[in-house]
Design an enzyme around this catalytic site. Structure first.
Site, PDB file in Angstrom:
ATOM      1  N   LEU A 144      85.739  71.556  10.213  1.00  0.00           N
ATOM      2  CA  LEU A 144      84.241  70.852  10.448  1.00  0.00           C
ATOM      3  C   LEU A 144      84.246  71.368  11.493  1.00  0.00           C
ATOM      4  O   LEU A 144      85.183  71.960  12.604  1.00  0.00           O
ATOM      5  CB  LEU A 144      84.680  69.150  10.314  1.00  0.00           C
ATOM      6  CG  LEU A 144      85.342  68.887   9.010  1.00  0.00           C
ATOM      7  CD1 LEU A 144      84.579  67.214   9.151  1.00  0.00           C
ATOM      8  CD2 LEU A 144      84.438  69.371   8.179  1.00  0.00           C
ATOM      9  N   HIS A 145      83.601  72.157  11.242  1.00  0.00           N
ATOM     10  CA  HIS A 145      82.005  72.588  12.483  1.00  0.00           C
ATOM     11  C   HIS A 145      81.413  71.711  13.060  1.00  0.00           C
ATOM     12  O   HIS A 145      80.567  70.905  11.913  1.00  0.00           O
ATOM     13  CB  HIS A 145      81.958  73.657  12.483  1.00  0.00           C
ATOM     14  CG  HIS A 145      81.813  74.635  11.432  1.00  0.00           C
ATOM     15  ND1 HIS A 145      80.686  73.959  11.236  1.00  0.00           N
ATOM     16  CD2 HIS A 145      82.148  74.847   9.801  1.00  0.00           C
ATOM     17  CE1 HIS A 145      80.098  74.951   9.987  1.00  0.00           C
ATOM     18  NE2 HIS A 145      81.523  75.303   9.312  1.00  0.00           N
ATOM     19  N   HIS A 168      78.590  71.080   9.781  1.00  0.00           N
ATOM     20  CA  HIS A 168      79.362  70.069   9.065  1.00  0.00           C
ATOM     21  C   HIS A 168      78.738  68.774   9.518  1.00  0.00           C
ATOM     22  O   HIS A 168      77.911  68.103   9.150  1.00  0.00           O
ATOM     23  CB  HIS A 168      80.667  69.477   8.881  1.00  0.00           C
ATOM     24  CG  HIS A 168      81.271  71.158   8.374  1.00  0.00           C
ATOM     25  ND1 HIS A 168      82.812  72.340   8.776  1.00  0.00           N
ATOM     26  CD2 HIS A 168      81.801  71.525   6.786  1.00  0.00           C
ATOM     27  CE1 HIS A 168      82.780  73.349   7.659  1.00  0.00           C
ATOM     28  NE2 HIS A 168      81.753  72.905   6.217  1.00  0.00           N
ATOM     29  N   GLN A 222      86.783  77.423  -6.954  1.00  0.00           N
ATOM     30  CA  GLN A 222      85.313  78.476  -6.470  1.00  0.00           C
ATOM     31  C   GLN A 222      86.157  79.161  -6.013  1.00  0.00           C
ATOM     32  O   GLN A 222      84.815  80.684  -5.885  1.00  0.00           O
ATOM     33  CB  GLN A 222      84.360  77.653  -6.342  1.00  0.00           C
ATOM     34  CG  GLN A 222      85.596  77.237  -4.156  1.00  0.00           C
ATOM     35  CD  GLN A 222      83.682  75.553  -4.360  1.00  0.00           C
ATOM     36  OE1 GLN A 222      83.814  75.165  -4.002  1.00  0.00           O
ATOM     37  NE2 GLN A 222      83.112  76.809  -2.719  1.00  0.00           N
ATOM     38  N   LYS A 266      72.574  76.919   5.164  1.00  0.00           N
ATOM     39  CA  LYS A 266      73.290  78.807   5.213  1.00  0.00           C
ATOM     40  C   LYS A 266      73.906  78.749   4.058  1.00  0.00           C
ATOM     41  O   LYS A 266      74.080  79.767   3.317  1.00  0.00           O
ATOM     42  CB  LYS A 266      75.269  77.503   6.197  1.00  0.00           C
ATOM     43  CG  LYS A 266      75.938  78.517   6.159  1.00  0.00           C
ATOM     44  CD  LYS A 266      75.647  79.549   7.001  1.00  0.00           C
ATOM     45  CE  LYS A 266      77.106  80.263   6.743  1.00  0.00           C
ATOM     46  NZ  LYS A 266      77.927  80.561   6.327  1.00  0.00           N
ATOM     47  N   ASP A 267      73.982  77.840   2.735  1.00  0.00           N
ATOM     48  CA  ASP A 267      74.341  78.338   1.583  1.00  0.00           C
ATOM     49  C   ASP A 267      73.142  78.522   0.247  1.00  0.00           C
ATOM     50  O   ASP A 267      73.045  77.290  -0.235  1.00  0.00           O
ATOM     51  CB  ASP A 267      76.340  77.462   0.708  1.00  0.00           C
ATOM     52  CG  ASP A 267      76.959  77.584   1.831  1.00  0.00           C
ATOM     53  OD1 ASP A 267      77.592  78.953   1.548  1.00  0.00           O
ATOM     54  OD2 ASP A 267      77.081  76.406   2.924  1.00  0.00           O
ATOM     55  N   GLN A 303      73.581  77.619  -3.258  1.00  0.00           N
ATOM     56  CA  GLN A 303      74.385  76.788  -3.758  1.00  0.00           C
ATOM     57  C   GLN A 303      73.939  75.519  -3.291  1.00  0.00           C
ATOM     58  O   GLN A 303      73.454  74.911  -4.312  1.00  0.00           O
ATOM     59  CB  GLN A 303      75.378  76.654  -2.852  1.00  0.00           C
ATOM     60  CG  GLN A 303      75.815  75.255  -3.132  1.00  0.00           C
ATOM     61  CD  GLN A 303      77.708  75.434  -2.311  1.00  0.00           C
ATOM     62  OE1 GLN A 303      77.985  75.174  -2.065  1.00  0.00           O
ATOM     63  NE2 GLN A 303      77.137  74.098  -0.811  1.00  0.00           N
ATOM     64  N   SER A 311      83.510  77.782   8.663  1.00  0.00           N
ATOM     65  CA  SER A 311      85.201  77.938   8.753  1.00  0.00           C
ATOM     66  C   SER A 311      85.621  79.623   8.850  1.00  0.00           C
ATOM     67  O   SER A 311      86.766  79.139   9.657  1.00  0.00           O
ATOM     68  CB  SER A 311      85.607  76.913   7.418  1.00  0.00           C
ATOM     69  OG  SER A 311      84.668  75.809   7.545  1.00  0.00           O
TER      70      SER A 311
HETATM   71  P1  AMP Z   1      81.843  73.875   3.491  1.00  0.00           P
HETATM   72  O1  AMP Z   1      83.075  73.288   4.398  1.00  0.00           O
HETATM   73  O2  AMP Z   1      81.826  75.555   4.099  1.00  0.00           O
HETATM   74  O3  AMP Z   1      81.374  74.325   1.409  1.00  0.00           O
HETATM   75  O4  AMP Z   1      80.746  73.796   3.777  1.00  0.00           O
HETATM   76  C1  AMP Z   1      80.275  72.417   3.409  1.00  0.00           C
HETATM   77  C2  AMP Z   1      79.102  72.152   3.967  1.00  0.00           C
HETATM   78  O5  AMP Z   1      78.388  72.492   5.315  1.00  0.00           O
HETATM   79  C3  AMP Z   1      77.928  72.835   2.640  1.00  0.00           C
HETATM   80  O6  AMP Z   1      76.515  71.830   2.191  1.00  0.00           O
HETATM   81  C4  AMP Z   1      77.303  73.735   3.881  1.00  0.00           C
HETATM   82  O7  AMP Z   1      76.368  74.515   3.517  1.00  0.00           O
HETATM   83  C5  AMP Z   1      77.274  73.211   4.390  1.00  0.00           C
HETATM   84  N1  AMP Z   1      77.166  73.989   5.807  1.00  0.00           N
HETATM   85  C6  AMP Z   1      78.347  74.768   6.732  1.00  0.00           C
HETATM   86  N2  AMP Z   1      77.841  75.960   7.562  1.00  0.00           N
HETATM   87  C7  AMP Z   1      76.878  75.298   7.890  1.00  0.00           C
HETATM   88  C8  AMP Z   1      76.206  75.152   8.741  1.00  0.00           C
HETATM   89  N3  AMP Z   1      76.504  76.764   9.893  1.00  0.00           N
HETATM   90  N4  AMP Z   1      74.583  74.823   8.971  1.00  0.00           N
HETATM   91  C9  AMP Z   1      74.551  74.295   8.398  1.00  0.00           C
HETATM   92  N5  AMP Z   1      75.235  73.553   7.442  1.00  0.00           N
HETATM   93  C10 AMP Z   1      76.248  74.323   7.259  1.00  0.00           C
END
Ligand code: AMP
Length: 281
Positions: free
Chosen positions: A34-35, A38, A62, A150-151, A154, A187
């Protein structure tokens, strides 16, 4: 204290009891590590719901065989602390066998929206995403679910799945969180070496260039894309996968930017690391 739940039965039981006591459930699906991106979703979920559930599951479905499933960064202990600090009630952290037992054979696909953009480079990616997200929705039964812009593709695909399959969940889009230099948090940014990291800002610089042109009323997609390519190509470590201008509803390519209905997105390689970014106009 965030409760860690690892089985589907226990997660369903928790959600059933929450729903019986009329509590709203905000759900943030993640692959962990997580960053602040998230955390911005988690904070929004915290402010809008009685209960916040975060899932941490690196979904093998995926990832294509040539992608980074095995090396994808993982740090559950750190994630657990971050969840705790941000008021998460439940971390759903299932194992692979729990989600995909032997003889698993059911998949969900949003057909057309999964084809362009990311789908061209990653043809099986979104089928994996929609399958896991639908499973998680069925297990957790959220009132609202939070997805980052960001996605972008998706998010658009999940919204379509919710509409097409009549799911009772509100999808809440969340803004892109960035580092101070503009790089969208991800990440996967940990894969970048120092030189790549300093050049990775080029994605945002290219998007800024597009915005500058649009503000000057230049809407022609080819012109905008050409200018964005020039920005990226001025960084020697960057290799463009795609730059595209599409409508936000059906993701068809646009000859001209239409204000309020346009997604400008790009994917750029630094070595083996593939970064994505986008801007909603
Ligand atoms: P992930 O763990 O990469 O699957 O991301 C989980 C959720 O966090 C997804 O809905 C991503 O779009 C969102 N997310 C990832 N990076 C960012 C970011 N920089 N800003 C906003 N949402 C993010």
């Amino acid at each position: 204290m965030s409760k860690v739940i690892q089985t589907i039965d226990q997660m369903k039981e928790f959600s059933k009891n929450s729903i019986l006591s009329k509590k709203s459930i905000g759900f943030v699906p993640t692959m962990g590590y997580l960053h602040n991106g998230h955390l911005s979703l988690i904070k929004k979920a915290r402010s809008q719901n009685d209960i916040v559930v975060v899932s941490i599951f690196v979904n093998p479905l995926q990832f294509a065989p040539n992608e980074d499933f095995n090396t994808y960064p993982r740090d559950f202990e750190k994630d657990r602390v971050l969840c705790e600090q941000n008021g998460v009630d439940v971390i759903f952290y299932p194992g692979y066998e729990e989600m995909y037992p032997q003889n698993y054979q059911t998949y969900v696909e949003v057909s057309f929206l999964s084809k362009p953009l990311e789908g061209k480079s990653r043809p099986t990616h979104f089928k994996g995403v929609t399958t896991i997200v639908l499973k998680l929705f069925n297990i957790i039964k959220p009132t609202r679910a939070y997805f980052g812009k960001k996605d972008a593709q998706q998010l658009i695909i999940i919204k379509k799945m919710v509409e097409d399959l009549n799911l009772d969940v509100e999808i809440v889009p969340c803004e892109i969180e960035r580092d101070i230099d503009g790089l969208a948090l991800s990440s996967r940014n940990v894969y970048l070496n120092a030189k790549e990291r300093s050049q990775a800002v080029c994605l945002k610089k290219a998007l800024d260039k597009a915005k500058e042109l649009i503000d000057a009323k230049i809407y022609d997609s080819q012109t905008i894309i050409k200018n964005m390519k020039d920005v990226i190509n001025s960084y020697d470590l960057a290799r463009i996968d795609y730059i595209s201008i599409n409508s936000t509803d059906c993701l068809s390519e646009l000859k001209e930017v239409v204000l309020g209905k346009t997604l400008i997105s790009l994917a750029v390689f630094f070595g083996k690391t593939r970064l994505i970014d986008n801007m909603w106009i």
